[in-house]
Design an enzyme around this catalytic site. Sequence first.
Site, PDB file in Angstrom:
ATOM      1  N   LYS A   1       0.842  -1.192   0.000  1.00  0.00           N
ATOM      2  CA  LYS A   1       0.000   0.000   0.000  1.00  0.00           C
ATOM      3  C   LYS A   1       0.878   1.243   0.000  1.00  0.00           C
ATOM      4  CE  LYS A   1      -4.650  -0.805   1.586  1.00  0.00           C
ATOM      5  NZ  LYS A   1      -5.713  -0.350   2.479  1.00  0.00           N
TER       6      LYS A   1
ATOM      7  N   GLU B   1     -18.759  -8.831   9.779  1.00  0.00           N
ATOM      8  CA  GLU B   1     -19.805  -8.177  10.556  1.00  0.00           C
ATOM      9  C   GLU B   1     -20.768  -9.169  11.204  1.00  0.00           C
ATOM     10  OE1 GLU B   1     -18.308  -5.375   7.432  1.00  0.00           O
ATOM     11  OE2 GLU B   1     -19.042  -7.432   7.398  1.00  0.00           O
TER      12      GLU B   1
ATOM     13  N   ARG C   1     -25.131  -5.965   7.158  1.00  0.00           N
ATOM     14  CA  ARG C   1     -24.571  -7.269   6.811  1.00  0.00           C
ATOM     15  C   ARG C   1     -24.747  -8.284   7.940  1.00  0.00           C
ATOM     16  NH1 ARG C   1     -19.022  -6.588   3.599  1.00  0.00           N
ATOM     17  NH2 ARG C   1     -20.075  -8.089   2.258  1.00  0.00           N
TER      18      ARG C   1
END
Length: 630
Positions: free
Chosen positions: A278, A364, A392
């Site tokens: 990243k 979740e 979710r």
Amino acid sequence: MYQLLETINSPADLRRLPRTQLPRVADELRAYLLDSVSRTGGHLSSNLGTVELTVALHYVFNTPDDRLVWDVGHQTYPHKILTGRRDRMDSLRQLDGLSGFPRRSESEYDTFGTAHSSTSISAALGMAMAAKHKGEDRHAVAIIGDGAMSAGMAFEAMNNAGVCDCNLLVILNDNDMSISPPVGALNRYLAQLMSGQFYAAAKNVGKQVLKGAPPLFELAKRLETHAKGMIVPATLFENFGFNYIGPIDGHDLESLIPTLENIRQLKGPQFLHVVTKKGQGYKLAEADPVAYHGPGKFDPALGLQKATVPAKQTFTQVFGRWLCDMAVQDKRLVGITPAMREGSGMLEFHQRFPERYYDVGIAEQHAVTFAAGMACEGLKPVVAIYSTFLQRGYDQLIHDVALQNLPVVFALDRAGLVGADGATHAGAYDIAFLRCIPNMSIACPADENECRKLLTTAFEQDHPVAVRYPRGAGAGVATEAGLASLPFGRGEIRLQGSGIAILAFGTLLHPALVAAEKLGATVVNMRWAKPLDVTLLLEVAASHEALVTVEEGCLMGGAGSAVSEALQQAGVLKPLLQLGLQDEFTEHGDPAVLLAMQGLDAAGIEASINTRFATLVESRASKVALKSVA
């Protein structure tokens, strides 16, 4: 600066270039990306990390005929630039501009709309099987991050894909990072795979031996991905029925392109493990990918700067401080987040109470049931989760928490509109989908201080309670010290007027107050969408000619609907105007502009009331004028 990039208006233009020019394309693309995002704000670290991978995919695969599905999608800016949207990048995440995520309506190259994680393998598998069903020779490619691989949906899809005979390629973009630092056994497994001594030794010895013979070294480099299967132990992915290849350097086009070309000739489900970094190519983002995950506008030469004038505290910060203060007072408190430590304001809590902090990864559903299990054993879980992500875990919320009436507090960040992230991240539905669940309660604080107090109120209950609050700062109300609470299920009259009463839920109290001053109306701070303060509601209804509800949530089934139902049940017939989010998905843009477009700023509230109750407003104005003359 962008001589090559400016000649690329579609992947077809990219594919006409000789391979030797691709590194230059990647360099120009990375420079353009950094310059563009620094001017508009947006996701940066993840996009800098996928430059070479994006170039290689569009170079090797016949897009858009071959389908690319980007998981989450906040790493698709290079994809947008290469697919004809370079000149529109200055409109990114702005009203009527480019979305920060893939959108089918935006480009034929955006084959599937994404913004929530871990959906790519399911979608790409569906596309691959559809191609097989229609007799079409095309490939489907899912690009998924290692953080997103922690979600159960990804493994459900892999379980299905492993027994399907179709041309599906899953690319694991392993950057050792999702948004917050990654967690869990899968991440440790991938790290061990990469750092295994046998693999590393075999790789290094082979390179040293073959460097003296360049043709052999190049041949070995091309065959490296296939040879790794003999060096790396059998993987989890092979057990799912995939042909596992990798890991390879995701910033090395000389490895990526031949590998993808080879894979394109293979049949059946393939799994390519690509390692990227990243922030690649921009040292500041490499050093702090979390800070540069989604920065605002900044000078690339200077990087992100600390604000000289302290900003107003955000609701997220209010929650984070309350969580730490309550943890000191009550040892039963535990904090849970599904991979949103920074976004949910839990960094300080993690640092001060590491043994009571649980990041379960992008999972979740698991987060909700995990909290339920803890509550069963006498702990007091606080689940910090975005409103849009709680969707979710809805079945778990009903079946595992509410049905058993367990005392779990849900701190719902990003309730209401979220601005630049758009419809996929807007918390528009939580009031509607929560208030229909037995045992659930919903608090809607109007400002920062009320948010702190209502969190305490929620924590004191012996049943599940959600406290919803928006992104960013509120009215700037200072928070009081201590852990005082507010009466459960009770509202208050904030401004006494006559004729019309505005019932405000949450932070829209403040524009409602501005509108009411001009209208001479009463304003009620309802505070709770469930339980509704019916006593106060009926008192206000009895003393006013018309009622107006205001909420930053969907109208259908929302707090206004709750008021209508309560009035009907009490047999009270009273004109009622419900103001909230319309039955449409709200686009990305400046939050204030979006609220105004929905008629939820002060001017919009006033205009709606004037339009709906014109006769009443005119009558009251006349009475006021006559009284003034007298």
